[in-house]
Design an enzyme around this catalytic site. Structure first.
Site, short mmCIF file in Angstrom:
data_model
loop_
_atom_site.label_atom_id
_atom_site.label_comp_id
_atom_site.label_asym_id
_atom_site.label_seq_id
_atom_site.Cartn_x
_atom_site.Cartn_y
_atom_site.Cartn_z
N ILE A 1 -21.55 -22.94 -11.21
CA ILE A 1 -21.09 -24.09 -12.01
C ILE A 1 -19.75 -24.60 -11.48
O ILE A 1 -19.57 -25.81 -11.29
CB ILE A 1 -20.96 -23.67 -13.49
CG1 ILE A 1 -22.31 -23.14 -14.00
CG2 ILE A 1 -20.49 -24.84 -14.35
CD1 ILE A 1 -22.25 -22.46 -15.36
N ASP B 1 -25.24 -14.05 -11.87
CA ASP B 1 -25.55 -14.64 -10.57
C ASP B 1 -27.05 -14.94 -10.43
O ASP B 1 -27.43 -15.83 -9.68
CB ASP B 1 -25.11 -13.69 -9.45
CG ASP B 1 -23.58 -13.64 -9.36
OD1 ASP B 1 -22.96 -14.70 -9.59
OD2 ASP B 1 -23.03 -12.56 -9.11
N ASN C 1 -23.80 -10.02 -18.20
CA ASN C 1 -22.63 -9.45 -17.57
C ASN C 1 -21.73 -8.89 -18.65
O ASN C 1 -21.75 -9.38 -19.77
CB ASN C 1 -21.83 -10.54 -16.84
CG ASN C 1 -22.34 -10.77 -15.45
OD1 ASN C 1 -23.00 -9.92 -14.87
ND2 ASN C 1 -22.03 -11.93 -14.91
N LYS D 1 -12.57 -17.12 -2.17
CA LYS D 1 -13.28 -17.92 -3.17
C LYS D 1 -12.63 -19.29 -3.33
O LYS D 1 -13.29 -20.30 -3.51
CB LYS D 1 -13.25 -17.20 -4.53
CG LYS D 1 -14.48 -16.40 -4.76
CD LYS D 1 -14.45 -15.59 -6.00
CE LYS D 1 -15.38 -14.41 -5.76
NZ LYS D 1 -15.37 -13.42 -6.77
#
Ligand code: C5P
Length: 397
Positions: free
Chosen positions: A307, A279, A210, A337
């Site tokens: 995590i 991901d 990423n 989220k």
């Protein structure tokens, strides 16, 4: 960054060869916004002249207890009354011995005795002088008296010997002063954080990752350490130095990161997931470099563990903080989220200007609602997050 803006500092320079580095220190402190007033001892003036310090600090330099420039002849009182701290750098074994005994036979030691502000010393001397039981006793006594002792570092010495006794570098001393003035909002708290991207290997030379500079996480780790927390930073691959006062555990993949986090959590009160964890990872990573064939190549990916969600779902979890970097609908996604991962606090930001910049515009989401912060440099954002976090932790105790 003007982190010492509005601070008046008295810098005592005593007679050691490291005095030449005090000139650079004055420049750095000034750059950080401090108003620096140099007090030079007789020994210090043998190494660097008052003119150098005057030019760099933009203030008169003081050397004499009886300096007629001070109208009331009270230089030893007036110079420290509105000072935020006195720093002696370099501090010789001799000046430390004098401080221990409350001797006041020159302007600097008299100022220290008459001060109302904190005193910090950066020892600099030959390794034998440092190791001498008399010096060690004195350092212990100074600490006991509430004096902050910065360093010394180990390494090559001006005399050609190698050992403990080198003055900390000017950059480190400037950082230590910035730390010193931060409110200790997280004193005694243990914090585990994740940072940077993860790298999921496809073969020994290729992988999926990423885009994440790690700057926000490293800035936040530093801010937590400055606020007195004991910080463990589990970091994916980034090109950043370890922040002062932070313990870094370097990892590569999401699975490594998860293992390192779970191993580090014992006794942690707070877990902050800042990492941009990949991901997915390839189901298989080839042992040898995959050769080009000209035909199509398919990669099968499998999801990585979340995590943060895993830590938040532990029995008796630490206080969990998440980050949500979104390209639209920030409120909806960040709050979503927070609810989905059962997090008491989420830091959300709209990724409009790309990642890796030096400033950030964030919104904090907690049980009380939404708290937008103004656009600020990342270190200031980090300090604001620390202050908010400290408030939430306090309200729970
Ligand atoms: O990727 P996502 O937007 O869900 O990330 C939100 C938060 O969850 C971030 O704080 C990130 O560090 C954390 N996270 C994690 N493990 C993952 C994915 C995200 O800890 N696999």
């Amino acid at each position: 960054m003007i982190e010492l803006k509005g601070r008046k500092l008295v810098l005592g320079v005593t007679g050691g060869i490291a005095a030449y580095k005090a000139a650079e220190l004055v420049r750095l402190l000034g750059k950080a916004g401090a108003d620096v007033h140099v007090v030079l001892t007789e020994g210090g003036a043998r190494f660097v002249t008052a003119v150098t310090f005057q030019a760099l600090s933009g203030n008169p330099v003081w050397t004499d207890l009886w300096d007629p420039r001070m109208g009331n002849n009270m230089a030893h009182i007036d110079l420290t009354r509105d000072a935020d701290a006195i720093l002696i750098a370099p501090a010789t074994a001799d000046v430390m011995a004098k401080l221990v005994h409350g001797l006041a036979d020159d302007l600097l030691t008299t100022l220290c005795l008459a001060r109302e502000c904190p005193l910090l010393v950066a020892p600099a001397m030959n390794r034998q002088m440092w190791e001498n039981p008399a010096t060690q006793r004195n350092v212990g006594q100074l600490r006991g008296d509430g004096v902050a002792v910065l360093g010394p570092a180990a390494g090559e010495q001006a005399c050609g010997e190698v050992g403990q006794g080198r003055m900390l570098e000017p950059e480190a001393l400037c950082e230590a002063l910035i730390d010193f003035f931060q409110p200790k909002l997280l004193a005694g708290r243990r914090i585990v954080m994740t940072a940077g991207p993860t790298f999921e290997a496809i073969d020994p030379v290729r992988g999926i990752t990423n885009s994440s500079s790690g700057k926000m996480a490293y800035g936040l780790a530093r801010a937590c350490a400055q606020a007195g927390a004991e910080v463990t930073l589990v970091s994916g691959p980034v090109a950043l130095p370890v922040p002062a006062g932070v313990q870094r555990i370097s990892v590569r993949s999401a699975l490594d990161m998860r293992d390192a986090v779970l191993r580090s959590l014992l006794g942690a009160e707070v877990f902050i997931g800042v990492a941009a964890v990949a991901d997915y990872r390839p189901v298989q990573s080839a042992d040898h470099k995959i050769k080009k064939t000209g035909s199509e190549l398919s990669l099968t990916l499998t999801p990585n563990p979340d995590i943060l969600a895993e830590v938040a779902g532990l029995p008796n979890p630490p206080f969990c903080v998440g980050f949500a970097a979104e390209s639209r609908n920030l409120d909806e996604y960040a709050e979503g989220k927070r609810k989905a991962k059962r997090l008491p606090l989420v830091v959300g930001n709209l990724v409009q200007d790309g990642l890796g910049g030096d400033e950030n515009l964030v919104v904090l989401y907690d049980d009380a609602g939404r708290h937008p912060l103004p656009r600020m440099p990342k270190p200031d954002v980090a300090r604001s997050i620390v202050a908010h976090l400290a408030g939430l932790l306090c309200s729970r105790c």
